[in-house]
Design an enzyme around this catalytic site. Structure first.
Site, PDB file in Angstrom:
ATOM      1  N   TYR A  47       0.817  -1.221   0.000  1.00 28.94           N
ATOM      2  CA  TYR A  47       0.000   0.000   0.000  1.00 28.94           C
ATOM      3  C   TYR A  47       0.850   1.272   0.000  1.00 28.94           C
ATOM      4  O   TYR A  47       0.333   2.370  -0.200  1.00 28.94           O
ATOM      5  CB  TYR A  47      -0.951   0.055   1.216  1.00 28.94           C
ATOM      6  CG  TYR A  47      -1.894  -1.113   1.358  1.00 28.94           C
ATOM      7  CD1 TYR A  47      -2.070  -2.032   0.327  1.00 28.94           C
ATOM      8  CD2 TYR A  47      -2.606  -1.320   2.532  1.00 28.94           C
ATOM      9  CE1 TYR A  47      -2.918  -3.120   0.481  1.00 28.94           C
ATOM     10  CE2 TYR A  47      -3.465  -2.396   2.677  1.00 28.94           C
ATOM     11  CZ  TYR A  47      -3.611  -3.304   1.654  1.00 28.94           C
ATOM     12  OH  TYR A  47      -4.448  -4.366   1.807  1.00 28.94           O
ATOM     13  N   HIS A 104       0.705 -11.706   2.455  1.00 26.59           N
ATOM     14  CA  HIS A 104      -0.372 -10.977   1.754  1.00 26.59           C
ATOM     15  C   HIS A 104      -1.113 -11.873   0.754  1.00 26.59           C
ATOM     16  O   HIS A 104      -2.340 -11.886   0.690  1.00 26.59           O
ATOM     17  CB  HIS A 104       0.230  -9.768   1.038  1.00 26.59           C
ATOM     18  CG  HIS A 104      -0.767  -8.701   0.717  1.00 26.59           C
ATOM     19  ND1 HIS A 104      -0.430  -7.386   0.633  1.00 26.59           N
ATOM     20  CD2 HIS A 104      -2.097  -8.754   0.469  1.00 26.59           C
ATOM     21  CE1 HIS A 104      -1.508  -6.666   0.338  1.00 26.59           C
ATOM     22  NE2 HIS A 104      -2.530  -7.482   0.231  1.00 26.59           N
TER      23      HIS A 104
HETATM   24  N1  LIG Z   1      -5.463  -8.842   1.972  1.00 27.68           N
HETATM   25  C1  LIG Z   1      -5.804  -8.370   0.791  1.00 27.68           C
HETATM   26  O1  LIG Z   1      -5.439  -8.922  -0.266  1.00 27.68           O
HETATM   27  C2  LIG Z   1      -6.664  -7.148   0.720  1.00 27.68           C
HETATM   28  C3  LIG Z   1      -7.310  -6.821  -0.481  1.00 27.68           C
HETATM   29  C4  LIG Z   1      -8.132  -5.683  -0.501  1.00 27.68           C
HETATM   30  C5  LIG Z   1      -8.290  -4.913   0.660  1.00 27.68           C
HETATM   31  N2  LIG Z   1      -7.617  -5.234   1.796  1.00 27.68           N
HETATM   32  C6  LIG Z   1      -7.749  -4.421   3.043  1.00 27.68           C
HETATM   33  O2  LIG Z   1      -9.128  -4.290   3.363  1.00 27.68           O
HETATM   34  C7  LIG Z   1      -9.477  -2.918   3.457  1.00 27.68           C
HETATM   35  C8  LIG Z   1     -10.930  -2.668   3.067  1.00 27.68           C
HETATM   36  O3  LIG Z   1     -11.200  -3.116   1.756  1.00 27.68           O
HETATM   37  P1  LIG Z   1     -11.395  -2.120   0.518  1.00 27.68           P
HETATM   38  O4  LIG Z   1     -10.650  -0.894   0.770  1.00 27.68           O
HETATM   39  O5  LIG Z   1     -11.074  -2.928  -0.679  1.00 27.68           O
HETATM   40  O6  LIG Z   1     -12.974  -1.889   0.439  1.00 27.68           O
HETATM   41  P2  LIG Z   1     -14.156  -1.502   1.450  1.00 27.68           P
HETATM   42  O7  LIG Z   1     -13.656  -1.167   2.790  1.00 27.68           O
HETATM   43  O8  LIG Z   1     -15.199  -2.559   1.316  1.00 27.68           O
HETATM   44  O9  LIG Z   1     -14.772  -0.205   0.739  1.00 27.68           O
HETATM   45  C9  LIG Z   1     -14.108   1.018   0.689  1.00 27.68           C
HETATM   46  C10 LIG Z   1     -14.969   1.954  -0.133  1.00 27.68           C
HETATM   47  O10 LIG Z   1     -16.246   2.095   0.485  1.00 27.68           O
HETATM   48  C11 LIG Z   1     -16.551   3.470   0.714  1.00 27.68           C
HETATM   49  N3  LIG Z   1     -17.184   3.557   2.045  1.00 27.68           N
HETATM   50  C12 LIG Z   1     -16.618   3.431   3.256  1.00 27.68           C
HETATM   51  N4  LIG Z   1     -17.515   3.528   4.238  1.00 27.68           N
HETATM   52  C13 LIG Z   1     -18.708   3.736   3.644  1.00 27.68           C
HETATM   53  C14 LIG Z   1     -20.030   3.933   4.123  1.00 27.68           C
HETATM   54  N5  LIG Z   1     -20.306   3.919   5.425  1.00 27.68           N
HETATM   55  N6  LIG Z   1     -21.028   4.105   3.204  1.00 27.68           N
HETATM   56  C15 LIG Z   1     -20.767   4.101   1.878  1.00 27.68           C
HETATM   57  N7  LIG Z   1     -19.529   3.925   1.360  1.00 27.68           N
HETATM   58  C16 LIG Z   1     -18.511   3.750   2.245  1.00 27.68           C
HETATM   59  C17 LIG Z   1     -15.224   4.199   0.679  1.00 27.68           C
HETATM   60  O11 LIG Z   1     -15.387   5.476   0.128  1.00 27.68           O
HETATM   61  P3  LIG Z   1     -15.038   6.817   0.969  1.00 27.68           P
HETATM   62  O12 LIG Z   1     -13.537   6.825   1.110  1.00 27.68           O
HETATM   63  O13 LIG Z   1     -15.576   7.884   0.074  1.00 27.68           O
HETATM   64  O14 LIG Z   1     -15.754   6.700   2.271  1.00 27.68           O
HETATM   65  C18 LIG Z   1     -14.402   3.334  -0.279  1.00 27.68           C
HETATM   66  O15 LIG Z   1     -14.610   3.734  -1.612  1.00 27.68           O
HETATM   67  C19 LIG Z   1      -8.457  -2.229   2.529  1.00 27.68           C
HETATM   68  O16 LIG Z   1      -8.411  -0.843   2.729  1.00 27.68           O
HETATM   69  C20 LIG Z   1      -7.209  -2.988   2.918  1.00 27.68           C
HETATM   70  O17 LIG Z   1      -6.708  -2.514   4.155  1.00 27.68           O
HETATM   71  C21 LIG Z   1      -6.829  -6.360   1.853  1.00 27.68           C
END
Ligand SMILES: NC(=O)c1ccc[n+]([C@@H]2O[C@H](COP(=O)([O-])OP(=O)(O)OC[C@H]3O[C@@H](n4cnc5c(N)ncnc54)[C@H](OP(=O)(O)O)[C@@H]3O)[C@@H](O)[C@H]2O)c1
Length: 271
Positions: A47, A104
């Site tokens: 990241y 990861h």
């Molecule tokens: N291990 C892996 O391979 C892997 C892969 C992917 C992700 N991850 C981790 O998991 C975390 C979360 O997953 P993600 O970032 O993919 O997706 P997520 O948390 O499911 O979604 C993030 C998105 O949702 C929006 N959002 C957040 N809260 C909200 C709410 N209450 N209402 C409406 N929209 C909302 C955010 O926009 P705004 O910023 O505009 O609020 C952003 O665009 C990542 O940040 C990372 O740390 C790990």
């Protein structure tokens, strides 16, 4: 903060995801999240924000109460690369220790036994407190459990109502590992879903909160990401209400083929 226990580790049910958060904004959000009650911050070498995550954690003044997770890049899983990169992560974070260190993604080009040996070394030498994996299939969980001399506390996987992950969740539970859900609000896709909105309306909650509650009520830890301070509170507050058994079943019915968001080419190819 409510927790899920796995092999002696208390994992906060709600943490902050930080993928795509950068620079000052990232540090500010991390600090703010901790002030609001978040006790888990998730980052990764990939990241490119470990420096800012560490800055935010230190600025909160609550370092000792917060679990910081980082993940080793899949191209760096050979023992010398892994050891060097973990030391670099810690130097960037400027923390005393990495609380939870994850692989990861698996990389079929590097023998898993070697990677797990290097992870265990990082723990025994005090660089990491606990170890786990991410994006591991049922077969890989079997392999890892048989090979690892150290407990693996969790498998971080894509998990939300639009994707059926029952088999891998059952495999984690069988091994006493916690499930940590990434993309838990389907990258924002929960918002606008008619069923989640209808159920939310009945509880005075948003669709995103219903989506997160569906996971946390199953004892699945979530790490939603947001760049907006007001959503930090909204996402944390999913813990403040309960869904009925009928609502839980209805939400489970949203699973569909093609529900996966993060690219899942299997076996993964890392150059
Ligand atoms: N291990 C892996 O391979 C892997 C892969 C992917 C992700 N991850 C981790 O998991 C975390 C979360 O997953 P993600 O970032 O993919 O997706 P997520 O948390 O499911 O979604 C993030 C998105 O949702 C929006 N959002 C957040 N809260 C909200 C709410 N209450 N209402 C409406 N929209 C909302 C955010 O926009 P705004 O910023 O505009 O609020 C952003 O665009 C990542 O940040 C990372 O740390 C790990």
């Amino acid at each position: 903060m409510q927790v899920v226990e796995a092999k002696g580790l208390a994992i906060p049910l709600v943490g902050l995801g930080t993928w795509a958060l950068r620079g000052r904004d990232c540090a500010r959000l991390v600090e703010q999240a901790i002030r609001l009650g978040y006790r888990h911050i998730d980052t990764a070498q990939m990241y490119d924000n470990e420096r800012e995550v560490g800055e935010g954690v230190r600025a909160s003044g609550k370092r000792n109460e917060v679990m910081v997770t980082t993940k080793v890049q899949p191209t760096l899983l050979s023992p010398p690369d892994l050891e060097r990169s973990v030391k670099e992560s810690l130097a960037k974070l400027r923390l005393d220790v990495i609380d939870l260190l994850l692989i990861h993604w698996p990389n079929p080009r590097v023998p898993l036994a070697e990677t797990l040996g290097a992870m265990a070394k990082m723990k025994s030498e005090g660089y990491a407190r606990q170890l786990g994996v991410s994006n591991f299939t049922v077969a890989l969980l079997d392999e890892a459990s048989a090979l690892s001399n150290e407990p693996l506390v969790c498998n971080q996987i894509e998990c939300h109502p639009f994707l059926d992950q029952d088999k891998v969740i059952a495999a984690c539970r069988l091994r006493g590992m916690a499930v940590m859900a990434y993309s838990p609000i389907a990258r924002g896709g929960a918002k606008g879903d008619k069923l989640l909105e209808r159920i939310g309306k009945a509880h005075g909650k948003s669709a995103a909160q219903v989506c997160l509650r569906w996971l946390t009520q199953q004892g699945i830890a979530v790490i939603p990401r947001t760049s907006k301070v007001e959503r930090l509170e909204e996402n944390l507050a999913n813990l403040e209400f309960d869904l009925s058994d009928a609502e839980m079943r209805e939400i489970a019915g949203l699973a569909r083929s093609g529900g996966r968001i993060v690219d899942w080419t299997w076996p993964p190819k890392w150059d």
